[in-house]
Design a protein around this motif. Structure first.
Motif, short mmCIF file in Angstrom:
data_model
loop_
_atom_site.label_atom_id
_atom_site.label_comp_id
_atom_site.label_asym_id
_atom_site.label_seq_id
_atom_site.Cartn_x
_atom_site.Cartn_y
_atom_site.Cartn_z
N GLY A 116 42.26 -0.83 -25.16
CA GLY A 116 41.60 -2.09 -24.82
C GLY A 116 40.91 -2.64 -26.06
O GLY A 116 40.28 -1.89 -26.80
N ILE A 117 41.06 -3.93 -26.29
CA ILE A 117 40.37 -4.56 -27.43
C ILE A 117 39.48 -5.65 -26.87
O ILE A 117 39.95 -6.59 -26.23
N TRP A 162 37.73 -13.89 -35.45
CA TRP A 162 37.90 -13.00 -34.29
C TRP A 162 39.29 -13.15 -33.69
O TRP A 162 39.85 -12.21 -33.14
N ARG A 163 39.83 -14.37 -33.79
CA ARG A 163 41.23 -14.55 -33.32
C ARG A 163 42.16 -13.71 -34.19
O ARG A 163 43.03 -13.00 -33.72
N LEU A 164 41.92 -13.79 -35.52
CA LEU A 164 42.76 -13.02 -36.44
C LEU A 164 42.60 -11.53 -36.20
O LEU A 164 43.57 -10.77 -36.18
N ASP A 165 41.33 -11.12 -36.03
CA ASP A 165 41.07 -9.69 -35.78
C ASP A 165 41.84 -9.23 -34.55
O ASP A 165 42.52 -8.19 -34.57
N GLY A 166 41.71 -9.99 -33.46
CA GLY A 166 42.35 -9.62 -32.20
C GLY A 166 43.86 -9.55 -32.37
O GLY A 166 44.51 -8.55 -32.00
N GLN A 176 41.12 -8.91 -24.96
CA GLN A 176 40.32 -9.94 -24.30
C GLN A 176 39.27 -10.50 -25.25
O GLN A 176 38.71 -9.79 -26.08
N PHE A 177 38.99 -11.79 -25.10
CA PHE A 177 37.92 -12.46 -25.86
C PHE A 177 36.84 -12.86 -24.84
O PHE A 177 37.16 -13.31 -23.75
N ALA A 178 35.57 -12.73 -25.21
CA ALA A 178 34.52 -12.85 -24.20
C ALA A 178 33.69 -14.13 -24.28
O ALA A 178 32.63 -14.22 -23.65
N ASP A 179 34.13 -15.10 -25.07
CA ASP A 179 33.47 -16.41 -25.06
C ASP A 179 31.96 -16.31 -25.33
O ASP A 179 31.17 -17.10 -24.79
N ASN A 180 31.58 -15.34 -26.13
CA ASN A 180 30.17 -15.11 -26.47
C ASN A 180 29.26 -14.90 -25.26
O ASN A 180 28.06 -15.17 -25.32
N LYS A 181 29.84 -14.42 -24.14
CA LYS A 181 29.03 -14.18 -22.93
C LYS A 181 28.95 -12.67 -22.70
O LYS A 181 29.97 -12.02 -22.45
N SER A 203 32.21 -7.05 -18.20
CA SER A 203 33.19 -6.89 -17.11
C SER A 203 34.59 -6.72 -17.68
O SER A 203 35.41 -6.00 -17.10
N GLN A 204 34.87 -7.34 -18.80
CA GLN A 204 36.20 -7.14 -19.41
C GLN A 204 36.38 -5.67 -19.84
O GLN A 204 37.45 -5.09 -19.66
N ILE A 205 35.32 -5.09 -20.39
CA ILE A 205 35.42 -3.69 -20.83
C ILE A 205 35.58 -2.77 -19.61
O ILE A 205 36.39 -1.84 -19.60
N GLN A 206 34.80 -3.08 -18.58
CA GLN A 206 34.90 -2.29 -17.35
C GLN A 206 36.32 -2.34 -16.79
O GLN A 206 36.90 -1.33 -16.37
N ASN A 207 36.90 -3.52 -16.86
CA ASN A 207 38.27 -3.71 -16.41
C ASN A 207 39.27 -2.88 -17.20
O ASN A 207 40.22 -2.32 -16.65
N MET A 208 39.05 -2.84 -18.52
CA MET A 208 39.93 -2.04 -19.37
C MET A 208 39.84 -0.57 -18.97
O MET A 208 40.84 0.15 -18.89
#
Ligand code: GAL
Length: 372
Positions: free
Chosen positions: A47-48, A58-62, A79-84, A90-95
């Motif tokens: 998971g990233i 961050w786009r390049l990193d991803g 996943q990108f988290a929109d600075n939230k 929740s994205q990490i939990q999902n991963m």
């Protein structure tokens, strides 16, 4: 997890997480191969979690990291988290729920992300902090980054050299200082690096800040922080300072802008003031629009951190762990809970004299994008 299981897992962590599968509860049999000694690369899920995608870096990193890892045959969840911060958690939990064997996290808030990292770890994932350290938790196995203090030093040294302070000029020169997001542990290290170079010149009076916006000491770095490293926030801050302290012709010699978004906000503020010059303006990340500004003489320098190399070294770290080998680290960073084994890459100072060599010839950015 009960105590004996915790102990077994800790031990497993030391011997290359050989039994991560047993440390989780909800992961499937294949994922139980646990990132280590997995029979097939396709059994490995990474998971990233990136903080945002407004900033090009961050786009390049991803994208770079995803490409590298998929090239090794692993399954990637990006996943990108929109600075939230909540969204990132929740994205990490999902991963973790999807059985990620590794989670690579570039946190929005290094402290707030702790519980999500802990959840992923207790589900059996190896947690890798990417670019930004994860604070105040044991759930951070590795840290993959650039030499963050060196970045700040390069910015400070550039200002000192360009003003001629190192060759005897005494000024006094007017400088304005900003630091990165108060939520980002990196911002402190960048400032620490810059301050180690600039402070002596404040002490001997050859650098002054007419706004008085100078931290009392290193621990006070957040007092001049720009929330979320946001360009617009930086522009407002610089417009305020310009209007209040430079509106009667006082010359602004230099601005310590810790990254390219803050540098862009500064350039915009100078443009809005209608000055016929630009101060020395530092930056970081070698974003395309900023590189074009360097070539056009608006921004003076940036610190180039090749995201391709960071992706390479992070992917290589994961590959070692998958193969059950010991990854090579070259430093440690303390996150208030533990010394995190770290891999530090070398940042490079870029101005208009070496833009072509460092950024264009290396294929990082095209000549057209650089405005060459
Ligand atoms: C820092 C990172 C910088 C810059 C900044 C804003 O943590 O090290 O390269 O991108 O965040 O995103």
């Amino acid at each position: 997890m009960n105590n004996w299981k915790r102990a077994v897992c800790a031990l497993a962590g030391i011997v290359m997480l050989a039994s991560v599968g047993a440390c989780g509860g909800s992961r499937g049999a294949t994922a139980g191969g646990g990132g280590v000694n997995a029979k097939n690369p396709s059994d490995v899920t990474v998971g990233i979690s990136m903080p945002e995608q407004q900033l090009e870096r961050w786009r390049l990193d991803g994208d770079n990291l995803k490409k590298q890892l998929e090239g090794k045959g692993y399954k990637v969840l990006l996943q990108f988290a929109d600075n939230k911060t909540d969204l990132q958690a929740s994205q990490i939990q999902n991963m973790a729920n999807q059985g990620a064997n590794f989670v690579v996290i570039a946190s929005i808030d290094g402290t707030a992300v702790g519980p999500a990292a802990e959840a992923a770890k207790s589900n059996g994932a190896t947690v890798i902090a990417y670019d930004r350290l994860i604070m105040n938790t044991d759930a951070c196995d590795y840290y993959s980054t650039f030499n963050i203090t060196e970045v700040g030093k390069l910015q400070g040294q550039y200002i000192v050299k360009k003003l001629g302070l190192d060759s005897g000029k005494k000024g006094p020169f007017n400088i304005e200082l900003m630091t990165g997001s108060p939520t980002d542990n990196n911002a402190k290290y960048y400032f620490q690096g810059s301050w180690s170079v600039l402070e002596p010149y404040f002490k001997n009076g050859s650098l002054v800040s007419p706004s008085g916006r100078v931290p009392k000491n290193l621990e006070d770095w957040q007092s001049i922080g720009i929330q979320n490293w946001d360009r617009q926030n930086a522009q407002s801050e610089m417009e305020n300072r310009i209007n209040s302290y430079y509106n009667s012709g006082r010359h602004l010699d230099a601005v310590l802008a810790p990254n390219d978004a803050i540098a862009m906000g500064t350039v915009n503020a100078v443009d809005a003031a209608g000055w016929n010059y630009y101060p020395i303006i530092t930056g970081q990340d070698a974003e395309k629009a900023n590189v074009a500004n360097i070539v056009a003489g608006k921004q003076t320098m940036t610190v180039y951190k090749d995201t391709r190399k960071l992706a390479d070294s992070t992917a290589a770290l994961i590959e070692k762990l998958v193969k059950g080998q010991k990854p090579k680290t070259n430093d440690t960073f303390n996150n208030n809970n533990k010394d995190v084994p770290s891999i530090l890459l070398k940042p490079v100072s870029v101005d208009k004299d070496n833009v072509k060599k460092e950024l264009v010839d290396s294929g990082y950015i095209s000549a057209a994008n650089a405005g060459l």
